[in-house]
Enzyme design. Structure first.
Site, PDB file in Angstrom:
ATOM      1  N   LYS A 254       0.848  -1.207   0.000  1.00 35.41           N
ATOM      2  CA  LYS A 254       0.000   0.000   0.000  1.00 35.41           C
ATOM      3  C   LYS A 254       0.875   1.246   0.000  1.00 35.41           C
ATOM      4  O   LYS A 254       1.735   1.403   0.862  1.00 35.41           O
ATOM      5  CB  LYS A 254      -0.914  -0.027   1.244  1.00 35.41           C
ATOM      6  CG  LYS A 254      -1.711   1.257   1.473  1.00 35.41           C
ATOM      7  CD  LYS A 254      -2.687   1.103   2.654  1.00 35.41           C
ATOM      8  CE  LYS A 254      -3.340   2.438   3.012  1.00 35.41           C
ATOM      9  NZ  LYS A 254      -4.264   2.324   4.162  1.00 35.41           N
ATOM     10  N   ASP A 259      -2.785   9.869   4.278  1.00 35.49           N
ATOM     11  CA  ASP A 259      -4.192   9.478   4.360  1.00 35.49           C
ATOM     12  C   ASP A 259      -4.953  10.453   5.260  1.00 35.49           C
ATOM     13  O   ASP A 259      -4.914  10.338   6.477  1.00 35.49           O
ATOM     14  CB  ASP A 259      -4.292   8.047   4.915  1.00 35.49           C
ATOM     15  CG  ASP A 259      -5.734   7.547   4.973  1.00 35.49           C
ATOM     16  OD1 ASP A 259      -6.614   8.218   4.402  1.00 35.49           O
ATOM     17  OD2 ASP A 259      -5.956   6.480   5.584  1.00 35.49           O
ATOM     18  N   LYS A 266     -10.542  12.205   8.584  1.00 38.84           N
ATOM     19  CA  LYS A 266     -10.137  11.710   9.898  1.00 38.84           C
ATOM     20  C   LYS A 266     -10.127  12.856  10.903  1.00 38.84           C
ATOM     21  O   LYS A 266      -9.939  14.007  10.526  1.00 38.84           O
ATOM     22  CB  LYS A 266      -8.700  11.162   9.816  1.00 38.84           C
ATOM     23  CG  LYS A 266      -8.559   9.840   9.091  1.00 38.84           C
ATOM     24  CD  LYS A 266      -7.107   9.366   9.142  1.00 38.84           C
ATOM     25  CE  LYS A 266      -6.929   8.060   8.389  1.00 38.84           C
ATOM     26  NZ  LYS A 266      -7.632   6.916   8.999  1.00 38.84           N
ATOM     27  N   ASP A 277       1.478   5.962   5.925  1.00 41.24           N
ATOM     28  CA  ASP A 277       0.494   5.039   5.347  1.00 41.24           C
ATOM     29  C   ASP A 277       1.008   4.401   4.047  1.00 41.24           C
ATOM     30  O   ASP A 277       0.297   3.621   3.413  1.00 41.24           O
ATOM     31  CB  ASP A 277      -0.834   5.780   5.126  1.00 41.24           C
ATOM     32  CG  ASP A 277      -2.052   4.873   5.236  1.00 41.24           C
ATOM     33  OD1 ASP A 277      -1.936   3.799   5.855  1.00 41.24           O
ATOM     34  OD2 ASP A 277      -3.113   5.241   4.699  1.00 41.24           O
ATOM     35  N   ASP A 336     -12.392   6.768   3.665  1.00 44.15           N
ATOM     36  CA  ASP A 336     -11.213   6.472   4.485  1.00 44.15           C
ATOM     37  C   ASP A 336     -10.815   4.995   4.377  1.00 44.15           C
ATOM     38  O   ASP A 336      -9.734   4.608   4.820  1.00 44.15           O
ATOM     39  CB  ASP A 336     -11.495   6.855   5.942  1.00 44.15           C
ATOM     40  CG  ASP A 336     -10.230   6.978   6.767  1.00 44.15           C
ATOM     41  OD1 ASP A 336      -9.128   6.967   6.173  1.00 44.15           O
ATOM     42  OD2 ASP A 336     -10.342   7.090   8.007  1.00 44.15           O
ATOM     43  N   GLU A 338      -9.556   3.472   1.947  1.00 44.16           N
ATOM     44  CA  GLU A 338      -8.979   3.692   0.619  1.00 44.16           C
ATOM     45  C   GLU A 338      -7.905   2.671   0.272  1.00 44.16           C
ATOM     46  O   GLU A 338      -7.678   2.409  -0.912  1.00 44.16           O
ATOM     47  CB  GLU A 338      -8.395   5.117   0.533  1.00 44.16           C
ATOM     48  CG  GLU A 338      -6.960   5.302   1.083  1.00 44.16           C
ATOM     49  CD  GLU A 338      -6.829   5.026   2.570  1.00 44.16           C
ATOM     50  OE1 GLU A 338      -7.853   5.036   3.271  1.00 44.16           O
ATOM     51  OE2 GLU A 338      -5.696   4.781   3.040  1.00 44.16           O
ATOM     52  N   ARG A 340      -7.749  -0.541   0.555  1.00 47.65           N
ATOM     53  CA  ARG A 340      -8.276  -1.715  -0.165  1.00 47.65           C
ATOM     54  C   ARG A 340      -8.619  -1.366  -1.610  1.00 47.65           C
ATOM     55  O   ARG A 340      -8.575  -2.232  -2.479  1.00 47.65           O
ATOM     56  CB  ARG A 340      -9.471  -2.284   0.616  1.00 47.65           C
ATOM     57  CG  ARG A 340     -10.577  -1.299   0.813  1.00 47.65           C
ATOM     58  CD  ARG A 340     -11.541  -1.712   1.932  1.00 47.65           C
ATOM     59  NE  ARG A 340     -11.016  -1.434   3.272  1.00 47.65           N
ATOM     60  CZ  ARG A 340     -11.656  -1.697   4.393  1.00 47.65           C
ATOM     61  NH1 ARG A 340     -12.856  -2.262   4.362  1.00 47.65           N
ATOM     62  NH2 ARG A 340     -11.124  -1.418   5.570  1.00 47.65           N
TER      63      ARG A 340
END
Ligand code: BES
Ligand code: MN
Ligand code: ZN
Length: 485
Positions: A254, A259, A266, A277, A336, A338, A340
């Site tokens: 990833k 993020d 968030k 992230d 959020d 994201e 996946r």
């Protein structure tokens, strides 16, 4: 770090400190006698008094005979292993006063000599990493030379182990640095540049641009990238085994360089941590970097879809529907979730490139921190032998991982109402497993293991050979996995 391996006695060498691991219940015999003599009997005295407990004491520095001896608690001899050896080596270099430029390590743990050598250089290399790159004055370690003492017959094996451990710790520190970089200095474009810089005679690197992603219909990655002004990048790294192999292991990391959560934004507390992230992606790039040294017998693909997750004016909104590159449609109920979405296209690309085995590594869910804390990486997958190969590699690499169940009920929870899939289940239960259930739809039938490193990718404090900041979790396991073939 400059390493030398020799056989012979510890006492009488030109060194700033002799590092000695002491085991539980040990008597002052054999090589310890010599050190005790150097210390004028101080070792016997300290062990007899109980002031130094080989089970749990902090390192103890003794001065005598014009030199230093650093005692390190090594615990039970029976449970001494690679991980413990790396931890004690890391602990030792941290405990040495910062005037020492050299140190001598005595290998007395009885490990396989190559493994013992690797543990020393890996533990030391990892322990000396610090993430305060932007301090005007950094207090770097002054250590320049490490001498390792072993029996004469073991010298060559220990040397080879030291090389392995140096390569692994350097690659891990490289990945830690990438993860620790703030997002303004590690955009998707910068991450792609770094990956291109890793290319060598063994590893070829290619970066796909937005137009390529459009051609490949990577709706997941393109969807997440819509909220950001930074162009997304899709990094592809290829290692081909010297002798033709039927096995191609894909490592998919990833690469969210920041993020914010997107429109499902968030809370601001701790949002800064989301600069890491892209740890999964960094760890894949770091793992690929080691392959010119290890030259495994299988093909390896390193894949990193990279983008920011931002709430810009063009950002995807809750309820939007995306189509991933395998044709499956996804209702994005929470922007959020994201990771996946971009991994969906990463896994699909890997399969289309002929991957026979998949591993993905991602800071995917806060729920894994609730389940396993910051100690253990969660492992899930669709193929038990492949999951077990990953767990075995983790054990050899000294990384803590634990399998969580991926029963079909979890995948069922991700079935969409108006689309094939939805990106959140709509329940707060089993968040790491529903995330994995979603990814499973993109592994299709290919053996796949998923590593959720949201808890383990950063350390809150200095611990053993790890320092506060990014840890590179999973990197050494992935290298061990491809080395095993
Ligand atoms: N990057 C986060 C996961 C994360 C959380 C990593 C804490 C490191 C520390 C991920 O993209 C995320 O936001 N996941 C959501 C999923 C939820 C919306 C279903 C989460 O875990 O809250
Ligand atoms: Mn997120
Ligand atoms: Zn994320």
């Amino acid at each position: 770090m400059n390493y030398g391996v020799a056989s012979g006695k510890a006492v009488g060498r030109k060194t700033d400190a002799i590092v000695v691991e002491v085991f539980e219940g040990e008597k002052v015999n054999g090589d310890l006698k010599e050190i005790d003599a150097l210390l004028g009997g101080l070792l016997s005295q300290v062990l007899a008094s109980g002031e130094f407990d080989p089970k749990s004491s902090k390192p103890l520095l003794l001065y005598a005979g014009g030199g230093r001896v650093l005692l390190i608690a090594a615990g039970k001899r029976e449970s001494y292993d690679f991980e413990k050896a790396a931890q004690t080596a890391g602990t030792a270099v941290r405990a040495l006063p910062n005037v020492c430029t050299s140190a001598t390590f005595v290998l007395r743990g009885g490990l396989d000599p190559r493994v013992a050598g690797q543990a020393v250089s890996e533990g030391i290399g990892l322990a000396l990493f610090r993430s305060d790159f932007y301090k005007s004055e950094r207090k770097d370690s002054k250590l320049e030379r490490i001498e390792v003492l072993c029996s004469k017959a073991d010298v060559r094996a220990v040397e080879r182990g030291i090389e392995d451990g140096s390569v692994l710790s350097e690659a891990t520190n490289f990945a830690r640095r990438l993860a620790d970089e703030p997002s303004n200095l590690m955009t998707p474009s910068m991450l792609a540049e770094v990956a291109l810089g890793v290319a060598n005679d063994a590893v070829k690197v290619e970066v796909l641009e937005r137009a390529d992603m459009e051609r490949l219909a990577m709706g997941g990655l393109l969807g997440v990238a819509k909220g950001s002004d930074e162009p997304p990048k899709f990094i592809v790294m290829r290692y081909a085994a010297a002798k033709k192999s039927k096995v191609t292991i894909a490592l998919v990391g990833k690469g969210i360089t920041f993020d914010t959560g997107g429109i499902s934004i968030k809370p601001s507390a701790h949002m800064d941590e989301m600069k890491t992230d892209m740890s999964g992606g960094a760890n894949v790039i770091g793992a690929m970097k080691t392959l010119s040294h290890f030259r495994p017998n299988v093909n390896v693909l390193g894949i990193v879809p990279a983008t920011e997750n931002m709430p810009g004016g063009h950002a995807i909104k809750p309820g939007d529907v995306l189509r991933a590159s395998n044709g499956k449609t996804i209702e994005v109920l929470n922007t959020d979730a994201e990771g996946r979405l971009i991994l969906a296209d990463g896994l699909t690309y890997a399969r289309n490139q002929g991957a026979t085995h998949l591993v993905d590594i991602a800071t995917l869910t806060g729920a894994i921190v609730t389940a396993l804390g910051r100690v253990t990486t969660g492992v899930m997958g669709n193929d038990q032998p492949w999951v077990e190969a990953v767990l075995a590699a983790a054990k050899r690499a000294g990384e803590k991982m634990w399998q969580l169940p991926l029963f079909s009920e979890y995948a069922d929870m991700m079935k969409g109402d108006i689309s094939d899939l939805k990106n959140i289940s709509g329940s707060t239960e089993a968040g790491s497993l529903t995330a994995a259930g979603f990814l499973q739809a993109f592994a299709e039938g290919t053996p796949w293991a998923h590593l959720d490193i949201a808890g383990t990718s950063r350390s809150q404090k200095d611990l053993g050979y790890m320092a506060k900041g990014a840890t590179g979790a999973g990197l050494r396991t992935m290298v061990e996995l491809v080395r095993a073939g």
